[in-house]
Write a protein that holds these residues in place. Structure first.
Motif, PDB file in Angstrom:
ATOM      1  N   ALA A 166       4.455 -11.289 -13.363  1.00 30.50           N
ATOM      2  CA  ALA A 166       3.795 -10.032 -13.731  1.00 30.50           C
ATOM      3  C   ALA A 166       2.625  -9.831 -12.780  1.00 30.50           C
ATOM      4  O   ALA A 166       2.255 -10.743 -12.033  1.00 30.50           O
ATOM      5  CB  ALA A 166       3.316 -10.065 -15.180  1.00 30.50           C
ATOM      6  N   ASP A 167       2.051  -8.626 -12.797  1.00 30.92           N
ATOM      7  CA  ASP A 167       0.871  -8.379 -11.971  1.00 30.92           C
ATOM      8  C   ASP A 167      -0.273  -9.276 -12.440  1.00 30.92           C
ATOM      9  O   ASP A 167      -0.590  -9.333 -13.637  1.00 30.92           O
ATOM     10  CB  ASP A 167       0.455  -6.916 -12.068  1.00 30.92           C
ATOM     11  CG  ASP A 167       1.464  -5.987 -11.402  1.00 30.92           C
ATOM     12  OD1 ASP A 167       2.247  -6.472 -10.570  1.00 30.92           O
ATOM     13  OD2 ASP A 167       1.469  -4.788 -11.728  1.00 30.92           O
ATOM     14  N   ILE A 168      -0.891  -9.972 -11.500  1.00 30.42           N
ATOM     15  CA  ILE A 168      -2.006 -10.875 -11.814  1.00 30.42           C
ATOM     16  C   ILE A 168      -3.271 -10.287 -11.209  1.00 30.42           C
ATOM     17  O   ILE A 168      -3.353 -10.083  -9.995  1.00 30.42           O
ATOM     18  CB  ILE A 168      -1.748 -12.288 -11.255  1.00 30.42           C
ATOM     19  CG1 ILE A 168      -0.397 -12.837 -11.776  1.00 30.42           C
ATOM     20  CG2 ILE A 168      -2.878 -13.231 -11.630  1.00 30.42           C
ATOM     21  CD1 ILE A 168      -0.006 -14.164 -11.153  1.00 30.42           C
ATOM     22  N   THR A 169      -4.247 -10.010 -12.044  1.00 33.11           N
ATOM     23  CA  THR A 169      -5.503  -9.411 -11.589  1.00 33.11           C
ATOM     24  C   THR A 169      -6.450 -10.475 -11.067  1.00 33.11           C
ATOM     25  O   THR A 169      -6.523 -11.579 -11.628  1.00 33.11           O
ATOM     26  CB  THR A 169      -6.172  -8.643 -12.748  1.00 33.11           C
ATOM     27  OG1 THR A 169      -5.243  -7.701 -13.288  1.00 33.11           O
ATOM     28  CG2 THR A 169      -7.411  -7.913 -12.271  1.00 33.11           C
ATOM     29  N   ALA A 170      -7.160 -10.161 -10.005  1.00 29.60           N
ATOM     30  CA  ALA A 170      -8.118 -11.105  -9.431  1.00 29.60           C
ATOM     31  C   ALA A 170      -9.156 -11.515 -10.474  1.00 29.60           C
ATOM     32  O   ALA A 170      -9.671 -10.688 -11.218  1.00 29.60           O
ATOM     33  CB  ALA A 170      -8.812 -10.475  -8.223  1.00 29.60           C
ATOM     34  N   GLY A 171      -9.440 -12.817 -10.527  1.00 30.08           N
ATOM     35  CA  GLY A 171     -10.448 -13.331 -11.443  1.00 30.08           C
ATOM     36  C   GLY A 171      -9.911 -13.791 -12.777  1.00 30.08           C
ATOM     37  O   GLY A 171     -10.654 -14.391 -13.557  1.00 30.08           O
ATOM     38  N   THR A 172      -8.632 -13.539 -13.053  1.00 24.14           N
ATOM     39  CA  THR A 172      -8.074 -13.941 -14.341  1.00 24.14           C
ATOM     40  C   THR A 172      -7.538 -15.366 -14.260  1.00 24.14           C
ATOM     41  O   THR A 172      -7.105 -15.838 -13.207  1.00 24.14           O
ATOM     42  CB  THR A 172      -6.937 -13.010 -14.780  1.00 24.14           C
ATOM     43  OG1 THR A 172      -5.909 -13.010 -13.781  1.00 24.14           O
ATOM     44  CG2 THR A 172      -7.442 -11.603 -14.971  1.00 24.14           C
TER      45      THR A 172
END
Length: 227
Positions: free
Chosen positions: A113-119
């Motif tokens: 899935a899309d992984i957001t920076a900082g997560t």
């Protein structure tokens, strides 16, 4: 000649010393009765307080090193070492991030899935399978509630997309057309209210299914989940 005055008349004898006062009786201090039950309860409370303080200190000071996304990673993209970083987080049983020691096993796999920076990176965000796979195509089907089973669909469900009567309700002599598919994702269109079901089908069936789904004359059948 008169006799001289007697000494006892010039210096009268002092009065007799007063008798000593009787001693005042002293009441003895009451004896304190020790209650073993209260003593034991006090000791238990002190020990409990110490344990709670130690637990609170451990909970706030215990940390673990896990993986997080240094940059945003799109779904399906290969994960590289430069995409990841290690961070210190408090140990929380509600969180299940990937330990930093597993970085070699994560690098080279794909983002599920899309992984957001900082997560923080979780295991369900990483996959070895890229959709659609070889020989497959993804088709989106917009369905009203009446065209779907009452049981909520989940990714991986085996379904059949079946043709339904046309505007006049005629079926004709030909049997209904059905295509076996696998559910990939389910969403709801906020404007139309339709359920958008994305399914994976063989490439040979994708064009016909997409054309039929565009007419709206399809329904979805959920097959057995028992494998």
């Amino acid at each position: 000649m008169a006799d001289p005055p007697r000494a006892d008349t010039l210096h009268p004898a002092p009065d007799a010393a007063p008798a000593p006062a009787a001693p005042v009786p002293v009441t003895p201090a009451p004896k304190l009765r020790r209650r073993p039950t209260l003593v034991a309860a006090s000791v238990a409370l002190v020990c409990l307080g110490a344990l709670l303080a130690a637990w609170a200190w451990t909970a706030t000071s215990s940390t673990t090193t896990v993986l997080a996304a240094r940059v945003s990673v799109e779904r399906g993209a290969l994960i590289t070492a430069g995409d990841l970083m290690t961070v210190q987080v408090s140990a929380d049983p509600a969180l299940h991030p990937v330990p930093a020691a597993e970085m070699p096993a994560v690098v080279g796999r794909r983002a599920a899935a899309d992984i957001t920076a900082g997560t923080l990176l979780s295991r369900d965000q990483v996959t070895d399978t890229l959709l659609p796979g070889a020989g497959e195509s993804l088709v989106g089907i917009g369905l009203p509630a009446a065209g779907m089973p009452g049981e909520p669909l989940a990714a991986g469900d085996a379904v059949r997309v079946v043709s339904t009567p046309g505007a006049q309700g005629e079926l004709g002599d030909a049997p209904p057309v059905e295509v076996a598919a696998t559910v990939v994702a389910v969403a709801v269109d906020d404007i139309t209210g339709l359920r958008i079901v994305t399914v994976a089908v063989p490439e040979a069936d994708a064009a016909a299914l997409a054309a039929r789904a565009a007419t709206g004359n399809v329904a979805l059948v959920l097959d057995s989940r028992q494998r």
